[in-house]
Design a protein around this motif. Sequence first.
Motif, mmCIF file in Angstrom:
data_model
loop_
_atom_site.group_PDB
_atom_site.id
_atom_site.type_symbol
_atom_site.label_atom_id
_atom_site.label_comp_id
_atom_site.label_asym_id
_atom_site.label_seq_id
_atom_site.Cartn_x
_atom_site.Cartn_y
_atom_site.Cartn_z
ATOM 1 N N ALA A 1 -45.223 -37.322 -50.158
ATOM 2 C CA ALA A 1 -44.727 -36.106 -49.518
ATOM 3 C C ALA A 1 -43.272 -35.822 -49.886
ATOM 4 N N PRO A 2 -42.374 -36.811 -49.832
ATOM 5 C CA PRO A 2 -40.983 -36.513 -50.208
ATOM 6 C C PRO A 2 -40.851 -36.031 -51.649
ATOM 7 N N ASP A 3 -41.608 -36.648 -52.559
ATOM 8 C CA ASP A 3 -41.524 -36.221 -53.955
ATOM 9 C C ASP A 3 -42.059 -34.796 -54.124
ATOM 10 N N LEU A 4 -43.118 -34.473 -53.383
ATOM 11 C CA LEU A 4 -43.678 -33.127 -53.479
ATOM 12 C C LEU A 4 -42.715 -32.099 -52.896
ATOM 13 N N ALA A 5 -42.073 -32.459 -51.788
ATOM 14 C CA ALA A 5 -41.083 -31.553 -51.204
ATOM 15 C C ALA A 5 -39.952 -31.299 -52.187
ATOM 16 N N GLU A 6 -39.529 -32.347 -52.866
ATOM 17 C CA GLU A 6 -38.455 -32.212 -53.850
ATOM 18 C C GLU A 6 -38.891 -31.325 -55.013
ATOM 19 N N ALA A 7 -40.140 -31.485 -55.448
ATOM 20 C CA ALA A 7 -40.625 -30.741 -56.610
ATOM 21 C C ALA A 7 -40.878 -29.271 -56.306
ATOM 22 N N THR A 8 -41.213 -28.969 -55.061
ATOM 23 C CA THR A 8 -41.628 -27.600 -54.725
ATOM 24 C C THR A 8 -40.594 -26.807 -53.940
ATOM 25 N N GLY A 9 -39.641 -27.495 -53.321
ATOM 26 C CA GLY A 9 -38.690 -26.795 -52.467
ATOM 27 C C GLY A 9 -39.205 -26.553 -51.065
ATOM 28 N N ILE A 10 -40.393 -27.075 -50.747
ATOM 29 C CA ILE A 10 -40.899 -26.962 -49.375
ATOM 30 C C ILE A 10 -40.038 -27.852 -48.480
ATOM 31 N N PRO A 11 -39.558 -27.349 -47.344
ATOM 32 C CA PRO A 11 -38.701 -28.171 -46.476
ATOM 33 C C PRO A 11 -39.389 -29.476 -46.083
ATOM 34 N N LYS A 12 -38.622 -30.560 -46.077
ATOM 35 C CA LYS A 12 -39.201 -31.861 -45.723
ATOM 36 C C LYS A 12 -39.745 -31.861 -44.298
ATOM 37 N N ALA A 13 -39.171 -31.032 -43.440
ATOM 38 C CA ALA A 13 -39.659 -30.950 -42.064
ATOM 39 C C ALA A 13 -41.040 -30.305 -41.981
ATOM 40 N N ARG A 14 -41.446 -29.610 -43.043
ATOM 41 C CA ARG A 14 -42.737 -28.921 -43.045
ATOM 42 C C ARG A 14 -43.780 -29.589 -43.925
ATOM 43 N N ILE A 15 -43.360 -30.413 -44.867
ATOM 44 C CA ILE A 15 -44.270 -30.870 -45.909
ATOM 45 C C ILE A 15 -45.452 -31.659 -45.361
ATOM 46 N N TYR A 16 -45.232 -32.471 -44.311
ATOM 47 C CA TYR A 16 -46.334 -33.280 -43.785
ATOM 48 C C TYR A 16 -47.388 -32.403 -43.106
ATOM 49 N N ASP A 17 -46.941 -31.377 -42.383
ATOM 50 C CA ASP A 17 -47.901 -30.452 -41.770
ATOM 51 C C ASP A 17 -48.692 -29.701 -42.839
ATOM 52 N N VAL A 18 -48.004 -29.306 -43.902
ATOM 53 C CA VAL A 18 -48.668 -28.590 -44.991
ATOM 54 C C VAL A 18 -49.734 -29.469 -45.633
ATOM 55 N N LEU A 19 -49.379 -30.715 -45.932
ATOM 56 C CA LEU A 19 -50.338 -31.630 -46.554
ATOM 57 C C LEU A 19 -51.477 -31.966 -45.598
ATOM 58 N N GLY A 20 -51.168 -32.060 -44.309
ATOM 59 C CA GLY A 20 -52.221 -32.308 -43.328
ATOM 60 C C GLY A 20 -53.232 -31.174 -43.292
ATOM 61 N N SER A 21 -52.743 -29.946 -43.389
ATOM 62 C CA SER A 21 -53.651 -28.794 -43.401
ATOM 63 C C SER A 21 -54.547 -28.806 -44.631
ATOM 64 N N LEU A 22 -53.971 -29.140 -45.791
ATOM 65 C CA LEU A 22 -54.763 -29.198 -47.020
ATOM 66 C C LEU A 22 -55.792 -30.321 -46.964
ATOM 67 N N SER A 23 -55.431 -31.415 -46.299
ATOM 68 C CA SER A 23 -56.385 -32.510 -46.124
ATOM 69 C C SER A 23 -57.516 -32.101 -45.189
ATOM 70 N N ASP A 24 -57.176 -31.379 -44.114
ATOM 71 C CA ASP A 24 -58.181 -30.969 -43.129
ATOM 72 C C ASP A 24 -59.269 -30.097 -43.752
ATOM 73 N N VAL A 25 -58.900 -29.261 -44.722
ATOM 74 C CA VAL A 25 -59.899 -28.380 -45.344
ATOM 75 C C VAL A 25 -60.528 -29.015 -46.580
ATOM 76 N N GLY A 26 -60.161 -30.269 -46.876
ATOM 77 C CA GLY A 26 -60.850 -31.010 -47.916
ATOM 78 C C GLY A 26 -60.359 -30.797 -49.326
ATOM 79 N N TYR A 27 -59.120 -30.309 -49.482
ATOM 80 C CA TYR A 27 -58.616 -30.048 -50.827
ATOM 81 C C TYR A 27 -57.884 -31.247 -51.430
ATOM 82 N N LEU A 28 -57.586 -32.253 -50.604
ATOM 83 C CA LEU A 28 -56.921 -33.443 -51.125
ATOM 84 C C LEU A 28 -57.311 -34.657 -50.293
ATOM 85 N N LYS A 29 -57.016 -35.833 -50.826
ATOM 86 C CA LYS A 29 -57.263 -37.096 -50.136
ATOM 87 C C LYS A 29 -55.924 -37.726 -49.767
ATOM 88 N N VAL A 30 -55.898 -38.374 -48.601
ATOM 89 C CA VAL A 30 -54.708 -39.099 -48.164
ATOM 90 C C VAL A 30 -54.920 -40.578 -48.470
#
Length: 277
Positions: free
Chosen positions: A31-60
């Motif tokens: 998550a920190p590396d992705l936040a750094e690469a995309t500019g997504i705030p670190k305070a939001r990145i975990y929620d964003v990744l959680g949402s993508l996981s919930d709909v089945g687009y990625l694995k944790v």
Amino acid sequence: MDDAGLFDTLDLTEYEATALAALLRLGRTTAPDLAEATGIPKARIYDVLGSLSDVGYLKVIPGRPKEYQPHDPETVLERARENKRQELETFERELDEARDSFLATFESAFEEQGDVRPAEELFHVVDVGDPSESETRRLYHEADRAAYVLTKSFEYLDAVSPSLAAALDRGVAVRALFYHPDLLDEGERRVQESVTERLREEFPAVEFRFSTGELPWRGTFVDPSTTYDDGEAIFLVEEPEVPDHMRQAALTANGSFVAGFKRYFELVWDHESVATS
């Protein structure tokens, strides 16, 4: 098109689309590396990744730190399709559960109003653009016998082509009256030429001719009846000084109006049109 635009049909937020696009390009990451690469705030990145996981687009991937592995693009699309299918099943189940109560509450009161409506209620309107194109697709989907189109250049063919193809597959007869190219400006002529060529190649069952005079209205109507008890139409009158995006289209299910539209269409088709441009 930017990354966010590529994911419009997946109903992702801007951050979700940005994160998924980066994951598909970068592969497994934290998550920190992705936040750094995309500019997504670190305070939001975990929620964003959680949402993508919930709909089945990625694995944790468990660990310290956790890592996130995207599914391959084909799997992402299949998961999106499955998510929509499940949403539809849930909606249909909830609709069925509410049906009896809804009908018991409103059906008798509605029927007491009677069938007579003031003349001004024979029509309702929608904005020209996505709403009018959606209604046009609906007409193609619901057509049983015939569909008729009056148009300058059929510039919205892309938006309705799947519905048009489905209607043709069901045996619906489709005719289109175009403006003659001499009545169009250069841009409209180019669009019309491209569209008519596409009709010849992809939809050879569609009959079309070119009106030698300007038409007072444009639109689509389906299933007109000589007994005036069937048919629907969507149309707009010509107002050259008003841009399409500022206009509204009228819809009617009045069988008499639709039968009148067919009569007008046939007169132009038979007497005021030519087979080639």
